[in-house]
Design a protein around this motif. Sequence first.
Motif, mmCIF file in Angstrom:
data_model
loop_
_atom_site.group_PDB
_atom_site.id
_atom_site.type_symbol
_atom_site.label_atom_id
_atom_site.label_comp_id
_atom_site.label_asym_id
_atom_site.label_seq_id
_atom_site.Cartn_x
_atom_site.Cartn_y
_atom_site.Cartn_z
ATOM 1 N N SER A 148 1.049 -0.692 -0.393
ATOM 2 C CA SER A 148 0.136 -0.005 -0.711
ATOM 3 C C SER A 148 0.841 1.240 0.012
ATOM 4 O O SER A 148 0.605 2.349 -0.913
ATOM 5 C CB SER A 148 -1.022 -0.059 1.277
ATOM 6 N N TYR A 149 1.518 1.254 0.948
ATOM 7 C CA TYR A 149 2.960 2.571 0.930
ATOM 8 C C TYR A 149 3.331 2.334 -0.653
ATOM 9 O O TYR A 149 3.612 3.312 -1.201
ATOM 10 C CB TYR A 149 4.041 1.965 2.040
ATOM 11 N N GLN A 150 4.490 1.509 -0.792
ATOM 12 C CA GLN A 150 4.110 1.213 -2.864
ATOM 13 C C GLN A 150 3.790 1.903 -3.809
ATOM 14 O O GLN A 150 4.164 3.184 -4.528
ATOM 15 C CB GLN A 150 4.839 0.087 -2.815
ATOM 16 N N GLN A 151 2.488 1.377 -3.416
ATOM 17 C CA GLN A 151 1.208 2.635 -4.063
ATOM 18 C C GLN A 151 0.625 4.143 -4.206
ATOM 19 O O GLN A 151 0.967 4.693 -4.467
ATOM 20 C CB GLN A 151 -0.061 1.556 -4.366
ATOM 21 N N LEU A 152 1.090 4.381 -3.225
ATOM 22 C CA LEU A 152 0.539 5.749 -2.845
ATOM 23 C C LEU A 152 2.073 6.312 -2.802
ATOM 24 O O LEU A 152 2.146 7.796 -3.957
ATOM 25 C CB LEU A 152 1.026 6.285 -0.944
ATOM 26 N N ALA A 153 3.345 6.484 -2.991
ATOM 27 C CA ALA A 153 3.985 6.392 -3.418
ATOM 28 C C ALA A 153 4.736 6.866 -5.022
ATOM 29 O O ALA A 153 4.532 7.917 -5.731
ATOM 30 C CB ALA A 153 5.224 6.346 -3.292
ATOM 31 N N MET A 154 3.801 5.504 -5.156
ATOM 32 C CA MET A 154 3.238 6.114 -7.125
ATOM 33 C C MET A 154 2.515 7.268 -7.490
ATOM 34 O O MET A 154 2.420 8.057 -8.652
ATOM 35 C CB MET A 154 2.728 4.740 -8.069
ATOM 36 N N SER A 155 1.081 7.320 -6.888
ATOM 37 C CA SER A 155 0.630 8.307 -6.690
ATOM 38 C C SER A 155 1.260 9.818 -6.607
ATOM 39 O O SER A 155 0.329 10.390 -6.602
ATOM 40 C CB SER A 155 -0.828 7.625 -5.595
ATOM 41 N N ARG A 156 1.740 10.092 -5.619
ATOM 42 C CA ARG A 156 2.529 10.732 -5.284
ATOM 43 C C ARG A 156 3.595 11.701 -6.392
ATOM 44 O O ARG A 156 3.413 12.445 -6.856
ATOM 45 C CB ARG A 156 3.628 10.821 -4.273
#
Length: 541
Positions: A437-445
């Motif tokens: 989930s944190y990896q995916q949030l980094a992509m959104s950032r």
Amino acid sequence: MPVKVADPEPGAPDSDQNTPKTAGKRRFTRAWLLRLAAAAVAGYGYQLSFAPRPLWWLAPIAFAVLALVLRGRTFRGGFGYGFVFGVVFFLTQLLWLQDFLGRDFGPWPWLGLSLVLALYFGLAGWLITVVSRLPLAPLWGALVFVGLETPRAWFPLGGFPWGRVAFSQPEGAFLPLASIGGAPLVGLAVVLTGFGLAALVARLWTERKARPLVAPAVFTVVPVVAGLALWPTIGTAAQDGSLTVAAVQGNAPDIGIALEGQRYVLRDNHLAESAKLLGQIQSGQVPKPDLLLWPETATSYEGDDPGIDQMVSAYGVPAIIGALVRLPDGSAQNSAVVWDPRTGPGQRYAKQQLVPFGEYVPARSIARLVTPFVDDTRDMTTGDGSNAALSVAGTKVGVFICYETAFDYPAREATDGGAELLVVPTNNAWYGRSEMSYQQLAMSRLRAVEHGRAVVVTATSGVSAIVAPDGTITSSTGLFTADALVGRVPLRTQTTLSDRLGAWTEYGLLALAIAGVAGGFVLRFRTRRASAGRTAGEAAG
């Protein structure tokens, strides 16, 4: 008087002759093992640069170590060390696959996918040795590594770009470059900095003159300086007003793929959390939103849902509901549905990039050999890309769903469609308390900076977040907790240079990488032919 004996036969035991050979063999073995260990450490260091750790600066260091390992290697050595780097990276990066599939499928999907993806890194290591003799070798090497991220978005399994270099940079010096050339340019800057640093270290070790250090120093410093210089250009101010959004995270049980049989739990949890938030709004604890957001597949939808109708009507504002929509032919489509408080469901966006083995099963005949669940799994229907920018709450809201965050085109299509705000519904409950989930949030950032838009990530079980156009997280939730976020986000209309260039940046870098590899082979062919000519001339003389 000592007796002189004849020289021993080749290969016969003799301490005087074999000692140097044995010592040389030991030195070779020791050097090989050290390089192998360094490649493995570099791969793990690369993984540590990814979220949830804010260690973005580890990525260029990891690539510097990799470049030093590859320095002077043969084609076979380049492939081998690159492969080891990739194996260690992907085995640790994709460990969350065990939370998703491990309980029923065992470690084979995780191991198999990691090894296949590591082949790309092995190929990169091989091709980097091809371009290593060209002028400006660090640049060509960086182009090769980043260029191979393009075919990785196509194959295997319809593409799996997870772990791209740019995704390690949701903050720090390189992030602003996303507004110029998107993820490909950010990735190139990171790798070039590392390869330049490696060349600088190598030159300092062997050279004492300043002039040979200029090019490596430029490659090391310029990407960092360029990124830092662009920070003031990253706009965050509203250009067409602002919107108050509410993202509901209803939570889900941590049971991995078994959640497939308990989708009703998602709906009930999100209705309960929505009711709780509504009470807080009515009591004045939080402001009333202009737009309500539910995460990916938070409910099933077959044409009518009185419960959600009632909930949205009670809010009195439109909503975007993540729903598993049943189509007339009986198939399902992962969608984001605009739900009006008066007229009910309307316009919707359907997910284009489906998750292999989660939303469709590729190569069923092969998959059937490792899992008994294939024949019970029906493929979802892929979206056609229409309605990437939904008309809702008086503006255009771009939607890309979960896995699509890893691909460049969905967010680009939404922005091209006029989206002033980006929304990412996602269902990460499948992946446990892993780093996924944190990896995916980094992509959104990264996408926020790439397109100059605020991004709202709404997840079933976390991490939900509101992200400013400069990639800053203004508010977020934790994992596996029921919660809701309410915040005001700017609506922006200005497009970035990255939007205007589109895929040309990626394909331009790939074309340069191909040209560099071709040049490397030509140079090696000419060098070998010239060497053969000199040898023939010496023999004739």
